[in-house]
Motif scaffolding. Sequence first.
Motif, PDB file in Angstrom:
ATOM      1  N   ALA A 122       0.835  -1.206   0.000  1.00 55.54           N
ATOM      2  CA  ALA A 122       0.000   0.000   0.000  1.00 55.54           C
ATOM      3  C   ALA A 122       0.869   1.256   0.000  1.00 55.54           C
ATOM      4  O   ALA A 122       0.951   1.990   0.985  1.00 55.54           O
ATOM      5  N   THR A 123       1.532   1.504  -1.096  1.00 58.99           N
ATOM      6  CA  THR A 123       2.334   2.718  -1.233  1.00 58.99           C
ATOM      7  C   THR A 123       1.431   3.903  -1.514  1.00 58.99           C
ATOM      8  O   THR A 123       0.282   3.740  -1.950  1.00 58.99           O
ATOM      9  N   THR A 124       1.945   5.093  -1.291  1.00 61.29           N
ATOM     10  CA  THR A 124       1.134   6.281  -1.572  1.00 61.29           C
ATOM     11  C   THR A 124       0.796   6.357  -3.063  1.00 61.29           C
ATOM     12  O   THR A 124      -0.308   6.790  -3.427  1.00 61.29           O
ATOM     13  N   ARG A 125       1.709   5.932  -3.905  1.00 59.02           N
ATOM     14  CA  ARG A 125       1.452   5.943  -5.343  1.00 59.02           C
ATOM     15  C   ARG A 125       0.309   4.993  -5.705  1.00 59.02           C
ATOM     16  O   ARG A 125      -0.571   5.335  -6.506  1.00 59.02           O
ATOM     17  N   SER A 139       2.320  12.415   5.665  1.00 60.85           N
ATOM     18  CA  SER A 139       3.094  11.183   5.540  1.00 60.85           C
ATOM     19  C   SER A 139       2.158  10.006   5.387  1.00 60.85           C
ATOM     20  O   SER A 139       0.945  10.109   5.625  1.00 60.85           O
ATOM     21  N   LYS A 140       2.742   8.868   5.023  1.00 58.64           N
ATOM     22  CA  LYS A 140       1.944   7.649   4.929  1.00 58.64           C
ATOM     23  C   LYS A 140       1.436   7.236   6.302  1.00 58.64           C
ATOM     24  O   LYS A 140       0.312   6.733   6.431  1.00 58.64           O
ATOM     25  N   ASP A 141       2.233   7.452   7.348  1.00 58.67           N
ATOM     26  CA  ASP A 141       1.798   7.125   8.708  1.00 58.67           C
ATOM     27  C   ASP A 141       0.548   7.909   9.099  1.00 58.67           C
ATOM     28  O   ASP A 141      -0.348   7.375   9.761  1.00 58.67           O
ATOM     29  N   GLU A 142       0.497   9.172   8.699  1.00 58.97           N
ATOM     30  CA  GLU A 142      -0.688   9.984   9.004  1.00 58.97           C
ATOM     31  C   GLU A 142      -1.912   9.427   8.277  1.00 58.97           C
ATOM     32  O   GLU A 142      -3.016   9.374   8.839  1.00 58.97           O
ATOM     33  N   LEU A 143      -1.713   9.005   7.037  1.00 58.98           N
ATOM     34  CA  LEU A 143      -2.815   8.406   6.283  1.00 58.98           C
ATOM     35  C   LEU A 143      -3.275   7.111   6.948  1.00 58.98           C
ATOM     36  O   LEU A 143      -4.477   6.871   7.103  1.00 58.98           O
ATOM     37  N   LEU A 144      -2.321   6.270   7.380  1.00 57.17           N
ATOM     38  CA  LEU A 144      -2.680   5.025   8.057  1.00 57.17           C
ATOM     39  C   LEU A 144      -3.437   5.291   9.353  1.00 57.17           C
ATOM     40  O   LEU A 144      -4.374   4.566   9.694  1.00 57.17           O
ATOM     41  N   GLN A 145      -3.044   6.344  10.066  1.00 57.61           N
ATOM     42  CA  GLN A 145      -3.754   6.700  11.288  1.00 57.61           C
ATOM     43  C   GLN A 145      -5.210   7.029  10.982  1.00 57.61           C
ATOM     44  O   GLN A 145      -6.127   6.629  11.721  1.00 57.61           O
ATOM     45  N   LEU A 171       1.514  -0.655  18.457  1.00 56.33           N
ATOM     46  CA  LEU A 171       0.675  -1.158  19.535  1.00 56.33           C
ATOM     47  C   LEU A 171      -0.293  -0.081  19.999  1.00 56.33           C
ATOM     48  O   LEU A 171      -1.470  -0.351  20.259  1.00 56.33           O
ATOM     49  N   ALA A 172       0.182   1.160  20.089  1.00 51.87           N
ATOM     50  CA  ALA A 172      -0.683   2.266  20.495  1.00 51.87           C
ATOM     51  C   ALA A 172      -1.813   2.479  19.487  1.00 51.87           C
ATOM     52  O   ALA A 172      -2.956   2.771  19.870  1.00 51.87           O
ATOM     53  N   MET A 173      -1.504   2.306  18.202  1.00 56.39           N
ATOM     54  CA  MET A 173      -2.537   2.446  17.173  1.00 56.39           C
ATOM     55  C   MET A 173      -3.568   1.330  17.295  1.00 56.39           C
ATOM     56  O   MET A 173      -4.774   1.562  17.129  1.00 56.39           O
TER      57      MET A 173
END
Length: 209
Positions: A29-32, A51-57, A125-127
């Motif tokens: 699951a890349t941003t592209r 970032s991709k992490d923000e999108l995953l959140q 783990l927090a997510m």
Amino acid sequence: MARVPTAERRLQFVRSAARVIAQDGLAAATTRRIAAEAEAPLASLHYCFRSKDELLQEVYYYLSRDYAQSLPPVAASDAGLKAVVLAHARRVWERMLAEPHEQVTTFELLLRRFRVDADEQPKALAMNRSMYEGWVKSTCALFESAAVGAGEEVPANLELAARLFISGIDGISMQHLADPDPARSAALVEMLASAVAGSFTYSADAQAS
């Protein structure tokens, strides 16, 4: 071409990310790839998310915190707790059947902490905890509101019962995705609702024991 509002575009990317993760796995699951799924420019994705992490959140939030808000209404507020447990189980299952990729994506995200480096595991783990907290909070709120609306006592073990409900849905979903059997799964959902309704304990029960 009309400009898409940022909030609408963000949701479009979140939904596309959920589909890509379900189809191809988290690593792919890349941003592209997500931008292509959304049929939107990659630059637009990077404008919406730092970032991709923000999108995953946001995908985590979409599948947990915002999940209950997207479900159809349950029975009237005076129907009673047991009736609402059953109605909620049925509507959650209907959503799973309509959007099975959401459950697949959920499992992929929850397993992420076993697939990252040691220094990233606390964050993963927090997510995971935030995802379950979203489900537990919304389920507890629904069950408590049902009890209060019907003039019933709120169960003393409300949170544990909500977690039992969520665990049951997860398990039935996993079994159904692995070996689909609509009739069997529907029967299991009914049994789960009955089991959860029968698991409630009240302050008077604790005093009597």
